[in-house]
Design a protein around this motif. Structure first.
Motif, PDB file in Angstrom:
ATOM      1  N   ASP A   1       0.829  -1.210   0.000  1.00 54.65           N
ATOM      2  CA  ASP A   1       0.000   0.000   0.000  1.00 54.65           C
ATOM      3  C   ASP A   1       0.862   1.259   0.000  1.00 54.65           C
ATOM      4  OD1 ASP A   1      -2.269  -1.567   0.029  1.00 54.65           O
ATOM      5  OD2 ASP A   1      -2.420  -1.557   2.228  1.00 54.65           O
ATOM      6  N   ALA A   2       1.973   1.205   0.740  1.00 58.12           N
ATOM      7  CA  ALA A   2       2.865   2.365   0.761  1.00 58.12           C
ATOM      8  C   ALA A   2       3.515   2.583  -0.610  1.00 58.12           C
ATOM      9  CB  ALA A   2       3.943   2.174   1.824  1.00 58.12           C
ATOM     10  N   ALA A   3       3.866   1.488  -1.268  1.00 60.21           N
ATOM     11  CA  ALA A   3       4.462   1.612  -2.604  1.00 60.21           C
ATOM     12  C   ALA A   3       3.456   2.177  -3.599  1.00 60.21           C
ATOM     13  CB  ALA A   3       4.965   0.248  -3.075  1.00 60.21           C
ATOM     14  N   ARG A   4       2.199   1.759  -3.483  1.00 61.40           N
ATOM     15  CA  ARG A   4       1.173   2.319  -4.359  1.00 61.40           C
ATOM     16  C   ARG A   4       0.942   3.793  -4.056  1.00 61.40           C
ATOM     17  NH1 ARG A   4      -2.911  -2.826  -3.618  1.00 61.40           N
ATOM     18  NH2 ARG A   4      -1.997  -4.152  -5.278  1.00 61.40           N
ATOM     19  N   GLY A   5       1.032   4.154  -2.773  1.00 63.06           N
ATOM     20  CA  GLY A   5       0.861   5.545  -2.406  1.00 63.06           C
ATOM     21  C   GLY A   5       1.961   6.441  -2.945  1.00 63.06           C
ATOM     22  N   GLN A   6       3.129   5.881  -3.190  1.00 61.76           N
ATOM     23  CA  GLN A   6       4.237   6.627  -3.770  1.00 61.76           C
ATOM     24  C   GLN A   6       4.161   6.682  -5.289  1.00 61.76           C
ATOM     25  OE1 GLN A   6       7.827   4.868  -2.307  1.00 61.76           O
ATOM     26  NE2 GLN A   6       7.335   5.280  -0.151  1.00 61.76           N
ATOM     27  N   ALA A   7       3.078   6.139  -5.851  1.00 62.37           N
ATOM     28  CA  ALA A   7       2.850   6.156  -7.306  1.00 62.37           C
ATOM     29  C   ALA A   7       3.943   5.412  -8.071  1.00 62.37           C
ATOM     30  CB  ALA A   7       2.729   7.591  -7.818  1.00 62.37           C
ATOM     31  N   LEU A   8       4.433   4.313  -7.490  1.00 63.13           N
ATOM     32  CA  LEU A   8       5.411   3.492  -8.198  1.00 63.13           C
ATOM     33  C   LEU A   8       4.737   2.749  -9.345  1.00 63.13           C
ATOM     34  CD1 LEU A   8       7.508   1.942  -5.272  1.00 63.13           C
ATOM     35  CD2 LEU A   8       8.067   3.913  -6.696  1.00 63.13           C
ATOM     36  N   ALA A   9       5.497   2.462 -10.380  1.00 61.41           N
ATOM     37  CA  ALA A   9       4.969   1.730 -11.525  1.00 61.41           C
ATOM     38  C   ALA A   9       4.578   0.321 -11.099  1.00 61.41           C
ATOM     39  CB  ALA A   9       6.006   1.677 -12.644  1.00 61.41           C
ATOM     40  N   PRO A  10       3.534  -0.235 -11.695  1.00 65.48           N
ATOM     41  CA  PRO A  10       3.114  -1.597 -11.308  1.00 65.48           C
ATOM     42  C   PRO A  10       4.222  -2.624 -11.429  1.00 65.48           C
ATOM     43  CG  PRO A  10       1.430  -0.541 -12.642  1.00 65.48           C
ATOM     44  CD  PRO A  10       2.606   0.363 -12.666  1.00 65.48           C
ATOM     45  N   TRP A  11       5.041  -2.523 -12.473  1.00 64.85           N
ATOM     46  CA  TRP A  11       6.098  -3.524 -12.633  1.00 64.85           C
ATOM     47  C   TRP A  11       7.137  -3.418 -11.530  1.00 64.85           C
ATOM     48  CZ3 TRP A  11      11.216  -2.214 -13.216  1.00 64.85           C
ATOM     49  CH2 TRP A  11      11.496  -0.890 -13.569  1.00 64.85           C
ATOM     50  N   ARG A  12       7.349  -2.211 -10.990  1.00 68.08           N
ATOM     51  CA  ARG A  12       8.288  -2.069  -9.876  1.00 68.08           C
ATOM     52  C   ARG A  12       7.715  -2.648  -8.597  1.00 68.08           C
ATOM     53  NH1 ARG A  12      11.083   3.624  -9.127  1.00 68.08           N
ATOM     54  NH2 ARG A  12      12.129   2.282  -7.578  1.00 68.08           N
ATOM     55  N   ILE A  13       6.426  -2.503  -8.420  1.00 64.93           N
ATOM     56  CA  ILE A  13       5.795  -3.093  -7.235  1.00 64.93           C
ATOM     57  C   ILE A  13       5.840  -4.617  -7.322  1.00 64.93           C
ATOM     58  CG2 ILE A  13       3.636  -3.293  -5.956  1.00 64.93           C
ATOM     59  CD1 ILE A  13       2.939  -0.475  -6.836  1.00 64.93           C
ATOM     60  N   LEU A  14       5.562  -5.142  -8.516  1.00 65.72           N
ATOM     61  CA  LEU A  14       5.548  -6.600  -8.687  1.00 65.72           C
ATOM     62  C   LEU A  14       6.937  -7.193  -8.506  1.00 65.72           C
ATOM     63  CD1 LEU A  14       3.116  -7.056 -11.712  1.00 65.72           C
ATOM     64  CD2 LEU A  14       2.724  -7.748  -9.344  1.00 65.72           C
ATOM     65  N   THR A  15       7.936  -6.606  -9.160  1.00 61.62           N
ATOM     66  CA  THR A  15       9.274  -7.191  -9.140  1.00 61.62           C
ATOM     67  C   THR A  15      10.078  -6.830  -7.897  1.00 61.62           C
ATOM     68  OG1 THR A  15      10.138  -5.311 -10.424  1.00 61.62           O
ATOM     69  CG2 THR A  15       9.373  -7.241 -11.652  1.00 61.62           C
ATOM     70  N   GLY A  16       9.857  -5.640  -7.351  1.00 63.91           N
ATOM     71  CA  GLY A  16      10.662  -5.197  -6.225  1.00 63.91           C
ATOM     72  C   GLY A  16      10.063  -5.453  -4.864  1.00 63.91           C
ATOM     73  N   HIS A  17       8.753  -5.638  -4.782  1.00 62.77           N
ATOM     74  CA  HIS A  17       8.106  -5.795  -3.487  1.00 62.77           C
ATOM     75  C   HIS A  17       7.383  -7.132  -3.336  1.00 62.77           C
ATOM     76  CE1 HIS A  17       8.710  -1.455  -3.875  1.00 62.77           C
ATOM     77  NE2 HIS A  17       8.614  -1.365  -2.565  1.00 62.77           N
TER      78      HIS A  17
END
Length: 309
Positions: free
Chosen positions: A202-218
């Motif tokens: 949720d914090a990563a989404r709140g920072q407006a990170l790209a979906p692929w960065r959320i998937l691969t990095g988190h």
């Protein structure tokens, strides 16, 4: 945060405080089990034998110029008719040294098993992550496809695909990928659904990170432990499936026989008490599969300490 996530974020060696890194600790835990250590040594010997088959095998079993029909079906320990060397495990119906045939057959079995498992893991993990992250109709469509594939018996589905594609190492690997990726997809989706509800996502989404960065990095690093364990077991499963398909005559061609085809070649001689032609390749196949499974079982405990007994 899982054990593997900590490993991926730390270097191998020692930390700044001088303490052993998580990689070293995980390696120590993996080797602390005598069964896992013995399995690793056996597996290492098998892999090395397969890699250096042209240099350690007494004979190239697929070079027709090195075969002699007078040496066919010799029992273990028999000398060659030409006096060149001893058939320590006997010879098969074509006069091939069985020890050399097993070493060369291991190359095909390991290449097909590891190659298909890696590709299937990549495809299945990608599908599972997309299904969990996108949700809705995308999730429903992908999971219905997974359910459809898993509803068929694996060997039956593989036989139908190979009957259409035909023999060949590439076709066998493609078939194994098609019948195995669904296992990774279901596991990756289930784990990703749990991780996608965590606060750090949720914090990563709140920072407006790209979906692929959320998937691969988190999300992906926290989904890897069960996928690695499944991948280890699926290598053994892929080797078994390839051996079964080759035994039935739909796997690798006779010019590049694996362990399954070697077992099939000697099956017709079992009733004439020439057991070694099938038994020794079967023992090599059994040892390989058991060693991989034991390493995978210990790896599961290391990556998830809560499962340690």
């Amino acid at each position: 945060m899982t054990r593997l996530t900590a490993l991926l974020r730390r270097p191998f060696g020692r930390t700044a405080s001088g303490q052993p890194s998580p990689w070293r600790l995980a390696a120590r835990e993996l080797l602390a089990s005598p069964v896992a250590l013995l399995s690793l040594l056996v597996l290492l010997a098998i892999v090395l034998a397969a890699l250096f088959a042209p240099w350690i095998a007494p004979q190239n079993p697929y070079d027709l110029l090195q075969l002699d029909v007078l040496d066919a079906r010799l029992p273990p320990g028999s000398p060659s008719e030409s006096g060149g060397y001893t058939y320590w495990l006997g010879s098969d119906g074509q006069g091939r040294d069985l020890l050399s045939a097993i070493v060369y057959g291991l190359r095909i079995s390991l290449a097909v098993g590891i190659g298909s498992a890696v590709v299937a893991a990549a495809v299945g993990t990608l599908v599972g992550l997309l299904a969990a992250y996108c949700g809705g109709r995308v999730d429903a469509l992908l999971m219905r496809l997974v359910d459809l594939l898993l509803s068929f018996p694996t060997i039956l589905l593989a036989l139908m695909i190979l009957a259409y594609l035909g023999k060949g190492i590439v076709n066998v690997m493609l078939t194994l990928v098609l019948v195995e990726w669904a296992y990774y997809a279901r596991t990756a989706r289930g784990q990703a659904l749990v991780e996608s509800r965590r606060e750090y996502v949720d914090a990563a989404r709140g920072q407006a990170l790209a979906p692929w960065r959320i998937l691969t990095g988190h999300i992906l690093p926290n989904c890897l432990p069960p996928l690695i364990v499944i991948g280890t077991l699926q290598v053994a499963r892929a080797i078994t499936l390839e051996a079964t398909l080759s035994f039935l005559g739909l796997g690798v061609p006779i010019t590049e026989p694996s362990l399954g085809l070697l077992i099939a070649n000697g099956f017709q001689f079992m009733l004439s008490n020439e057991y070694w032609i099938s038994v020794f390749p079967g023992i090599a196949l059994l040892i390989t599969i058991v060693a991989i499974n034991l390493v995978g079982d210990r790896l599961r405990d290391v990556l998830n300490p809560r499962l340690q007994r």
